[in-house]
Design an enzyme around this catalytic site. Structure first.
Site, PDB file in Angstrom:
ATOM      1  N   HIS A  93     -83.245 -47.927 -22.424  1.00  0.00           N
ATOM      2  CA  HIS A  93     -82.910 -47.856 -20.991  1.00  0.00           C
ATOM      3  C   HIS A  93     -81.648 -47.039 -20.796  1.00  0.00           C
ATOM      4  CE1 HIS A  93     -85.857 -51.053 -20.346  1.00  0.00           C
ATOM      5  NE2 HIS A  93     -85.334 -51.641 -21.399  1.00  0.00           N
ATOM      6  N   PRO A  94     -81.710 -45.736 -21.046  1.00  0.00           N
ATOM      7  CA  PRO A  94     -80.475 -44.935 -21.046  1.00  0.00           C
ATOM      8  C   PRO A  94     -79.851 -44.721 -19.670  1.00  0.00           C
ATOM      9  CG  PRO A  94     -82.394 -43.538 -21.451  1.00  0.00           C
ATOM     10  CD  PRO A  94     -82.893 -44.947 -21.451  1.00  0.00           C
ATOM     11  N   LYS A  95     -80.588 -45.067 -18.601  1.00  0.00           N
ATOM     12  CA  LYS A  95     -80.020 -44.801 -17.270  1.00  0.00           C
ATOM     13  C   LYS A  95     -79.719 -46.075 -16.492  1.00  0.00           C
ATOM     14  CE  LYS A  95     -81.425 -40.080 -16.588  1.00  0.00           C
ATOM     15  NZ  LYS A  95     -82.193 -39.118 -15.798  1.00  0.00           N
ATOM     16  N   ASN A  96     -79.369 -47.110 -17.204  1.00  0.00           N
ATOM     17  CA  ASN A  96     -79.123 -48.400 -16.571  1.00  0.00           C
ATOM     18  C   ASN A  96     -77.612 -48.674 -16.605  1.00  0.00           C
ATOM     19  OD1 ASN A  96     -78.452 -51.271 -17.137  1.00  0.00           O
ATOM     20  ND2 ASN A  96     -80.590 -51.619 -16.629  1.00  0.00           N
ATOM     21  N   HIS A 135     -74.430 -41.389 -17.391  1.00  0.00           N
ATOM     22  CA  HIS A 135     -73.880 -42.586 -18.043  1.00  0.00           C
ATOM     23  C   HIS A 135     -73.303 -42.245 -19.418  1.00  0.00           C
ATOM     24  CE1 HIS A 135     -75.640 -45.331 -15.083  1.00  0.00           C
ATOM     25  NE2 HIS A 135     -76.696 -44.532 -15.105  1.00  0.00           N
TER      26      HIS A 135
END
Ligand SMILES: [Zn+2]
Lengths: 396, 327
Positions: free
Chosen positions: B111-114, B150
């Site tokens: 989940h790299p964009k959380n 992020h």
């Protein structure tokens, strides 16, 4: 039919393609196909491009009562979903019945924390973004029951608990600190008449330190200028009466350059791809900038046109961002969702309403949406009602 | 959640069927009498979250509670309340933070964009007091998506926190070799310079403008480089670097091979003329003529999506310098 009359200029890689240009080319190819299909269609369909009002309303109303299991990833954003839906419906001039309004208000009350503020769902810890979303949703509802859900006294202490010594706000106690926090706090506090100098001491200066060399604002000092964060920064500074401190010229230049030459929609950052939601995050900054320009000239100058191509933006949204069975999307071939429905519609509304108050509609006249207030992104009549309600309350 | 992951979890034993969890009272979510935006949770989702509420109610901070958090976060990594409680458990158990960093690396990979997963990593790395893994980790994440906001945010935090700026300029150069149009890298380079230098020295500005020119020779139609150059010149008080870039621009402009790819060059030259007028340097009429000519070419020919903006800029110029205006 005067759609797509302005010549669109394709990207060029100057013989040195990189990932940025190959991805850009792919998007332009798809958009180009849609534009060409549209041109054929518009010859036989005089109403085109048409806003699929009925379909969007149906999709939004369905989402209000039932969301499939795939929405579990938004289980901590349920006040957001209420806001996105209620605001989208308000823009579409659709009135929820009083029973449904009451149900939404009661549900949001379930999300309110005993420590003040609202969480992402019932029983979840209070969060500044959820709080913003809940307050916005309640304002869209516009009933006394909805306004009375908000426990202002506790809300104020929650806001104080997220304030950092730097002037910034964290999204939750011990949570991440970024410009969204400052905007959410400023929006919530000003709308509910809870803003004080103490609450926002040093906040404007902190936000200003997020304006980058490009002219837009970053989420945190040092980071890259970004559409969503730029909206947060500029709107928050305006709410805190400090926007005159920022570099307006650089901001305007950066925002203007985010509109894509070919697609007509906005990108979120330099050299990134177009996305429907930036129709509002970037487009919504323009009406705020118009006010800033007035302040600088020292006289009231009413512009007769937008400082971006509001026609090209409307064309991108209407031709490329509508899902056939309702809902709006980021870009062609993406799936619909409520977030993109809300912000793409909000951007469409900004594009349709000129700075001088007149309407400038691409396609059929029935495409016209209700105007949104650029600082809060709440339909203007709803906002007026909410502000009037809370201004009669005492400052705490 | 896709239907395939639902299937994967379907034979996973439910907490309500596990004898070792009999002592915990599950608590169902209270949506009230009239739930709206109601999510049709899977059976497993309901089960895990009912038990999560159960352990929070009794403030249980144990190994099994930690495992329950892991399950809850697998189902929804955006639940910040669970992350928060997980950290309380880790603190209470005095858990191995190196292991937790391994765990969060995996979750971020998925989940790299959380927001929550990155915040968790930051807090844990901060507690751990060891930033040595952060550069390799973020570098690996950037290989998958070199513009992930992020990742850059985390890297900038780690660089500042652990004072690890050595070699960072070279890192941006490597990434620009891959994609000279990656604006995140240009921004990062600017960040590195402003974090490591008290102020932009003129020597540094001169070197950066040389760097800019080499990149413009690869692609002129690349807004990132132009914006970067503007940023560098903004913090430079000597005329040298600016003169150097202007000479480069004027040489190209003079060749007359203009097209859509020249628009940023046009903007730079026009804005520069306006700055000169504002500063009273050079012949005002000549500068005004050049600026208005460039603006009108942008408005009418090369950048017509922004016609209203270029017209506005031109009118603004007319308003500010009416007497010397040449039509
Ligand atoms: Zn988007």
């Amino acid at each position: 039919m005067d759609c797509l009359k302005v010549k669109r200029i394709r990207n060029c890689d100057e013989g040195n393609p990189t990932k940025t240009t190959t991805e850009q080319d792919k998007v332009e190819d798809v958009v180009d196909r849609l534009f060409n299909m549209f041109i054929k269609k518009s010859k036989i369909d005089p109403d085109a491009p048409l806003l699929l009002r009925k379909e969007h309303i149906l999709y939004l109303k369905q989402s209000l009562t039932y969301l499939p299991a795939a929405y579990a990833c938004l289980d901590s954003s349920r006040p957001w979903m209420c806001y996105w839906i209620c605001h989208s419906l308000a823009l579409l001039d659709y009135q929820l019945d009083s029973g449904m309004k009451s149900h939404i208000a009661k549900f949001l009350d379930k999300c309110q924390s005993s420590q003040g503020g609202f969480g992402g769902g019932p029983g979840q810890a209070p969060h500044l973004a959820s709080t913003y979303a809940a307050v916005q949703a309640l304002c869209c509802l516009g009933t006394e029951e909805a306004f009375e859900v908000i426990n202002r006294e506790k809300l104020k202490s929650f806001l104080m608990s997220t304030k950092c010594s730097t002037g910034a706000f964290s999204l939750e106690v011990d949570g991440e600190v970024d410009i969204r926090g400052a905007y959410c706090a400023a929006a919530v506090a000003t709308i509910t008449n809870l803003n004080t100098d103490v609450l926002f001491e040093k906040t404007a200066a902190w936000i200003l330190s997020c304006q980058t060399y490009e002219g837009g604002f970053a989420g945190y000092p040092g980071l890259e200028a970004h559409g969503g964060y730029t909206f947060c920064g500029v709107a928050a500074l305006t709410l805190l009466n400090s926007v005159y401190l920022c570099d307006t010229k650089a901001l305007l230049r950066w925002c203007t350059n985010r509109q894509m030459r070919f697609e007509g929609g906005f990108q979120g950052r330099t050299n990134k791809l177009v996305d429907g939601c930036y129709s509002f995050w970037q487009g919504g900054v323009f009406p705020i900038i118009y006010e800033m320009l007035n302040g600088e000239v020292g006289e009231s100058v009413v512009l007769d046109e937008h400082l971006f191509s509001n026609k090209a933006l409307q064309e991108y949204i209407l031709i490329c961002c509508q899902a056939p069975f309702g809902g709006l999307i980021d870009k062609p071939e993406k799936a619909r969702d409520i977030y993109h429905t809300c912000y793409t519609l909000s951007g469409l509304s900004v594009a349709q309403h000129l700075p001088n108050g007149k309407a400038d509609i691409v396609g059929d006249e029935t495409n016209l949406l209700m105007p949104t207030h650029p600082l809060y992104n709440i339909e203007k009549n709803c906002l007026k009602k909410a502000v009037a309600y809370f201004s009669s309350k005492t400052k705490l | 959640m896709s239907s395939s992951s639902d299937e994967e979890c379907s034979d996973y034993p439910r907490y309500r069927d596990r004898p070792e969890w009999k002592d915990v009272q599950p608590i169902t979510q209270d949506d009230g009498e009239y739930p709206v935006v109601a999510i049709d949770y899977s059976d497993q989702y309901r089960d895990v979250y009912d038990y999560f509420r159960g352990i929070v109610a009794r403030q249980e901070k144990s190994e099994r509670a930690l495992q329950l958090c892991t399950d809850a976060l697998t189902l929804n990594p955006a639940n910040y309340t669970v992350w928060h409680y997980r950290r309380q458990i880790l603190k209470h158990l005095n858990s191995d933070l190196a292991k937790e960093i391994e765990y969060i690396s995996d979750v971020i990979g998925e989940h790299p964009k959380n927001y929550q997963v990155w915040h968790h990593r930051r807090v844990i790395v901060d507690w751990h007091g060891d930033g040595s893994l952060e550069c390799p980790f973020t570098e690996e994440m950037l290989r998958a998506d070199a513009k992930n906001y992020h990742v850059w945010q985390h890297r900038q935090w780690a660089l500042s926190k652990f004072k690890m700026f050595d070699g960072e300029l070279e890192f941006t150069e490597r990434l620009l070799e891959d994609d000279v149009r990656n604006n995140s890298v240009w921004n990062h380079r600017f960040f590195v310079l402003s974090s490591t230098k008290e102020q932009f020295s003129n020597v540094l500005a001169d070197r950066e403008i040389d760097f800019v020119i080499t990149k413009l020779q690869i692609a002129l139609y690349n807004e990132s480089v132009w914006n970067y150059a503007r940023g560098i010149l903004l913090y430079c008080d000597s005329d040298g670097p600016k003169a150097k870039l202007l000479k480069f621009c004027n040489d190209i402009y003079g060749k007359g091979d203009h097209g859509e790819h020249s628009i940023y060059l046009f903007m730079f030259l026009a804005d520069n003329s306006v700055e000169d007028i504002e500063n009273g340097s050079g012949d005002t009429n000549t500068k005004l003529t050049l600026a208005t000519k460039l603006y009108s070419e942008l408005a009418l020919k090369y950048d017509i999506i922004r016609t209203s903006y270029w017209n506005f800029v031109t009118q603004d110029l007319r308003r500010r310098f009416p007497s010397s205006m040449v039509e």
